[in-house]
Design a protein around this motif. Structure first.
Motif, PDB file in Angstrom:
ATOM      1  N   ALA A  44       1.110  -1.069  -0.108  1.00 43.19           N
ATOM      2  CA  ALA A  44      -0.458   0.503  -0.071  1.00 43.19           C
ATOM      3  C   ALA A  44       1.058   1.237  -0.067  1.00 43.19           C
ATOM      4  O   ALA A  44       0.689   2.436  -0.603  1.00 43.19           O
ATOM      5  N   ALA A  45       1.096   1.471   0.518  1.00 40.28           N
ATOM      6  CA  ALA A  45       2.703   2.267   0.490  1.00 40.28           C
ATOM      7  C   ALA A  45       3.844   2.875  -0.641  1.00 40.28           C
ATOM      8  O   ALA A  45       3.505   3.143  -1.337  1.00 40.28           O
ATOM      9  N   ARG A  46       4.230   1.559  -1.140  1.00 44.85           N
ATOM     10  CA  ARG A  46       4.352   1.782  -2.324  1.00 44.85           C
ATOM     11  C   ARG A  46       3.547   1.798  -3.223  1.00 44.85           C
ATOM     12  O   ARG A  46       4.178   2.522  -4.633  1.00 44.85           O
ATOM     13  N   ALA A  47       2.559   2.023  -3.345  1.00 47.96           N
ATOM     14  CA  ALA A  47       1.363   2.164  -4.534  1.00 47.96           C
ATOM     15  C   ALA A  47       1.140   3.605  -4.478  1.00 47.96           C
ATOM     16  O   ALA A  47       1.002   4.399  -5.759  1.00 47.96           O
ATOM     17  N   ARG A  48       1.410   3.816  -3.567  1.00 47.83           N
ATOM     18  CA  ARG A  48       1.440   5.228  -3.565  1.00 47.83           C
ATOM     19  C   ARG A  48       2.958   6.579  -3.082  1.00 47.83           C
ATOM     20  O   ARG A  48       2.897   7.626  -2.648  1.00 47.83           O
ATOM     21  N   ASP A  49       3.658   5.775  -3.651  1.00 41.75           N
ATOM     22  CA  ASP A  49       4.774   5.785  -3.756  1.00 41.75           C
ATOM     23  C   ASP A  49       5.995   6.457  -2.648  1.00 41.75           C
ATOM     24  O   ASP A  49       6.350   7.664  -2.940  1.00 41.75           O
ATOM     25  N   LEU A  50       5.439   5.946  -1.843  1.00 36.79           N
ATOM     26  CA  LEU A  50       5.805   6.186   0.033  1.00 36.79           C
ATOM     27  C   LEU A  50       7.500   5.101   0.030  1.00 36.79           C
ATOM     28  O   LEU A  50       7.054   4.341  -0.157  1.00 36.79           O
ATOM     29  N   GLU A  51       7.978   6.047   0.525  1.00 42.35           N
ATOM     30  CA  GLU A  51       9.577   5.488   1.259  1.00 42.35           C
ATOM     31  C   GLU A  51       9.455   4.371   2.051  1.00 42.35           C
ATOM     32  O   GLU A  51       9.273   4.763   3.557  1.00 42.35           O
TER      33      GLU A  51
END
Length: 101
Positions: free
Chosen positions: A53-60
């Motif tokens: 979910a974090a990666r889907a929002r481009d969060l590191e």
């Protein structure tokens, strides 16, 4: 769901997730293999879904960080404190259920 707007639904879902994580943190007697055998997911799955979910929002976010969010401590520390060796019966049940994760 009627009567619940998207923002409120998201807040409720977040509260449920936090409660689930807190519950699992308190139930250190329940091993991940037991969760996998009975429910098809475990704490590691939750942390992987969080990471996805974090990666889907481009969060590191790293895998270690997502695991610490779920476990409430570094994963290696949790394993040292709480993880028992899987019994032959647990391993056999896992091999039979073959979870997709």
């Amino acid at each position: 769901m009627s009567g619940i707007d998207d923002a409120t639904r998201t807040e409720l879902e977040a509260a449920v997730f936090r409660r689930l994580v807190e519950h699992l943190r308190g139930r250190t007697d329940v091993q991940n293999i037991d969760l996998m055998n009975l429910a098809g997911f475990c704490r590691n799955c939750l942390s992987n879904w969080y990471l996805d979910a974090a990666r889907a929002r481009d969060l590191e976010l790293t895998k270690d960080e997502s695991r610490e969010i779920v476990y409430g401590m570094p994963y290696d520390e949790w394993k040292a404190r709480h993880q028992a060796e899987a019994s032959p019966a647990q391993q056999a049940a896992f091999a039979t259920s073959k979870p997709d994760h």
